[in-house]
Structure formats: structure tokens, C-alpha cells
Design a protein around this motif. Structure first.
Motif, PDB file in Angstrom:
ATOM      1  N   ALA A  22      -0.400   1.733  10.960  1.00  0.00           N
ATOM      2  CA  ALA A  22       0.020   1.762   9.558  1.00  0.00           C
ATOM      3  C   ALA A  22      -0.253   3.127   8.937  1.00  0.00           C
ATOM      4  CB  ALA A  22      -0.698   0.675   8.779  1.00  0.00           C
ATOM      5  N   ILE A  23       0.695   3.585   8.129  1.00  0.00           N
ATOM      6  CA  ILE A  23       0.508   4.788   7.318  1.00  0.00           C
ATOM      7  C   ILE A  23      -0.066   4.293   5.992  1.00  0.00           C
ATOM      8  CG2 ILE A  23       1.630   6.807   6.322  1.00  0.00           C
ATOM      9  CD1 ILE A  23       3.961   6.206   8.369  1.00  0.00           C
ATOM     10  N   THR A  24      -1.369   4.460   5.825  1.00  0.00           N
ATOM     11  CA  THR A  24      -2.090   3.807   4.734  1.00  0.00           C
ATOM     12  C   THR A  24      -2.192   4.715   3.522  1.00  0.00           C
ATOM     13  OG1 THR A  24      -3.386   2.553   6.347  1.00  0.00           O
ATOM     14  CG2 THR A  24      -4.242   2.664   4.108  1.00  0.00           C
ATOM     15  N   ILE A  25      -1.913   4.139   2.354  1.00  0.00           N
ATOM     16  CA  ILE A  25      -1.976   4.873   1.093  1.00  0.00           C
ATOM     17  C   ILE A  25      -2.945   4.144   0.169  1.00  0.00           C
ATOM     18  CG2 ILE A  25      -0.650   5.759  -0.850  1.00  0.00           C
ATOM     19  CD1 ILE A  25       1.873   5.417   0.972  1.00  0.00           C
ATOM     20  N   ASP A  26      -4.034   4.821  -0.201  1.00  0.00           N
ATOM     21  CA  ASP A  26      -4.995   4.224  -1.125  1.00  0.00           C
ATOM     22  C   ASP A  26      -5.354   5.173  -2.265  1.00  0.00           C
ATOM     23  OD1 ASP A  26      -6.562   6.105   0.150  1.00  0.00           O
ATOM     24  OD2 ASP A  26      -8.061   4.688   0.903  1.00  0.00           O
ATOM     25  N   LYS A  27      -4.529   6.183  -2.466  1.00  0.00           N
ATOM     26  CA  LYS A  27      -4.820   7.207  -3.456  1.00  0.00           C
ATOM     27  C   LYS A  27      -4.317   6.808  -4.844  1.00  0.00           C
ATOM     28  CE  LYS A  27      -6.814   9.931  -0.593  1.00  0.00           C
ATOM     29  NZ  LYS A  27      -8.252  10.284  -0.760  1.00  0.00           N
ATOM     30  N   GLN A  28      -4.822   7.501  -5.856  1.00  0.00           N
ATOM     31  CA  GLN A  28      -4.451   7.209  -7.232  1.00  0.00           C
ATOM     32  C   GLN A  28      -3.881   8.452  -7.905  1.00  0.00           C
ATOM     33  OE1 GLN A  28      -8.433   5.559  -8.293  1.00  0.00           O
ATOM     34  NE2 GLN A  28      -7.274   3.791  -9.011  1.00  0.00           N
ATOM     35  N   GLY A  29      -2.646   8.335  -8.353  1.00  0.00           N
ATOM     36  CA  GLY A  29      -2.076   9.336  -9.225  1.00  0.00           C
ATOM     37  C   GLY A  29      -2.278   8.896 -10.660  1.00  0.00           C
ATOM     38  N   THR A  30      -1.516   9.508 -11.556  1.00  0.00           N
ATOM     39  CA  THR A  30      -1.535   9.112 -12.963  1.00  0.00           C
ATOM     40  C   THR A  30      -0.103   8.957 -13.432  1.00  0.00           C
ATOM     41  OG1 THR A  30      -1.483  11.364 -13.857  1.00  0.00           O
ATOM     42  CG2 THR A  30      -3.653  10.454 -13.306  1.00  0.00           C
ATOM     43  N   ALA A  31       0.077   8.416 -14.615  1.00  0.00           N
ATOM     44  CA  ALA A  31       1.429   8.222 -15.141  1.00  0.00           C
ATOM     45  C   ALA A  31       2.179   9.545 -15.249  1.00  0.00           C
ATOM     46  CB  ALA A  31       1.357   7.527 -16.494  1.00  0.00           C
TER      47      ALA A  31
END
Length: 207
Positions: free
Chosen positions: A28-37
Motif C-alpha cells: 500500500a502507498i500509505t498517506i497519513d499526512k495533514q495539509g490545510t484548507a
């Protein structure tokens, strides 16, 4: 592996561009990051449809990921490998093409405030749905906007569980979603006798 490393190192406002070509994913290519609006994290193909991800795995967006944009990919990996977990929020799948073989869903949605727009879901000849919406506990996913997608060619299956779009399950049926499904086009979708299955409350389906 370079794509995963780039995602792991991403911060708000990052734009990750995958060069055109065909890539085989075995994990799996895992994404757990947080951007902003105002500064989302964008992961996109070099050109629309130019970067194809095949194999046995795909993008897995997991908690606490938020404000992630997935744009322009062609997904031909196994079904049930494009997923979003509970605890994710404000993520968007846009201008992608899904043609994922085998039993299971093309795209599984959990979490809140997600958007799925201007995608093509096509050529499914197996049990499962193009899109399935779930939730957490007894609460259905909330404030989703699924719009301007094209659903093409879902072949008839024997048995139950081949809707084109399934929104919820029996356990979620009395929880409010406050979601909107609109301006989607369905052609040659006859997986079973239910095209759209609604098992949630406060859901608008129109146009």
C-alpha cells in the motif's frame, strides 16, 4: 518507493508529481499526512491519465490524514486497494480513472468531508461496487460530495453485492450523513437489480 518517501516527507502545501509511466505497487502507498484548507498536499500524475498504478496495492489514506488531493491517475491495480479510513477528513479524488479487476470496490470511503469528482469508473465484471461508503461505529461518513463522475459498464453478477454505488450498510441506516451525490452519469451499469443502494439518512441524490 520514491513516491512513498516523498509522501512521508510531505508537509502542508507540497505538490508531488509522479512522472508518466506504469508503476507496479506490491504494498500500500500509505498517506497519513495533514495539509490545510489553504495549503493541501497534492499528489498528482504528470498529465491526466499519464501515470498508471497497477499491481496488488494502491493508495491507502489513513488517520489522521486531511486535506489531501489525489489527481489524474489511472488505477488498474486490484480492487479494494483505493481506500480511506475512519479519522480522515477533507480529502479529494479528482480526474482519475478506476478500472480495478477482481472482487471488491474501486473506491472505499470512510471519514468525513471528502470529495470525489470528475472521475471515471469503468469496466467492472466482478462482485463489489464502483464506490462504497462506510463509517465508524454506527455513524455513517458525513458531509461527502460525490459529483460529476462517470460510471460505465458494470456487468451483471450472480448474487447480491454488485451495486454501482452503495451508500452505507444496515447498521448505518439511522445515522445522518448530510452528504450530496449529484451530476453523475451511469451507463450500462447492471451489476445487480440495485443500481444505487442507500442505507443512511439525510442523503441527497439528484441530477
Amino acid at each position: 518507493s520514491e513516491l512513498q518517501t516523498a509522501i512521508d516527507n510531505a508537509s502542508a502545501g507540497a505538490v508531488i508529481i509522479l512522472a508518466n509511466g506504469t508503476y507496479t505497487a506490491g504494498t500500500a502507498i500509505t498517506i497519513d499526512k495533514q495539509g490545510t484548507a489553504s495549503r493541501p498536499i497534492t499528489i498528482k500524475a504528470q498529465t491526466i491519465g499519464g501515470a498508471e498504478i497497477t499491481g496488488t496495492a494502491g493508495f491507502s489514506i489513513v488517520s489522521p490524514a486531511s486535506h489531501i488531493i489525489i489527481e489524474g491517475f489511472k488505477f488498474t491495480h486490484s480492487a479494494s486497494r483505493a481506500t480511506m479510513a475512519a479519522g480522515t477528513s477533507f480529502c479529494r479524488w479528482t480526474r482519475c480513472l478506476f478500472e480495478t479487476p477482481g472482487d471488491g470496490e474501486d473506491l472505499l470511503l470512510n471519514g468525513n468531508d471528502h470529495e470525489v469528482d470528475y472521475n471515471t469508473f469503468q469496466h467492472k465484471n466482478a462482485m463489489g461496487r464502483f464506490i462504497a461508503v462506510r463509517g465508524s461505529g454506527s455513524q455513517i461518513a458525513q458531509r461527502l460530495h460525490i459529483h460529476h463522475n462517470y460510471f460505465l459498464d458494470q456487468q451483471p453478477q450472480k448474487g447480491n453485492g454488485a451495486e454501482t454505488l452503495q451508500f452505507g450498510l444496515s447498521g448505518f441506516s439511522l445515522s445522518n450523513s448530510n452528504s450530496i451525490v449529484e451530476y453523475n452519469l451511469f451507463e450500462q451499469c447492471a451489476g445487480e437489480n440495485e443500481l444505487i443502494s442507500v442505507k443512511a439518512s439525510q442523503l441527497t441524490i439528484r441530477y
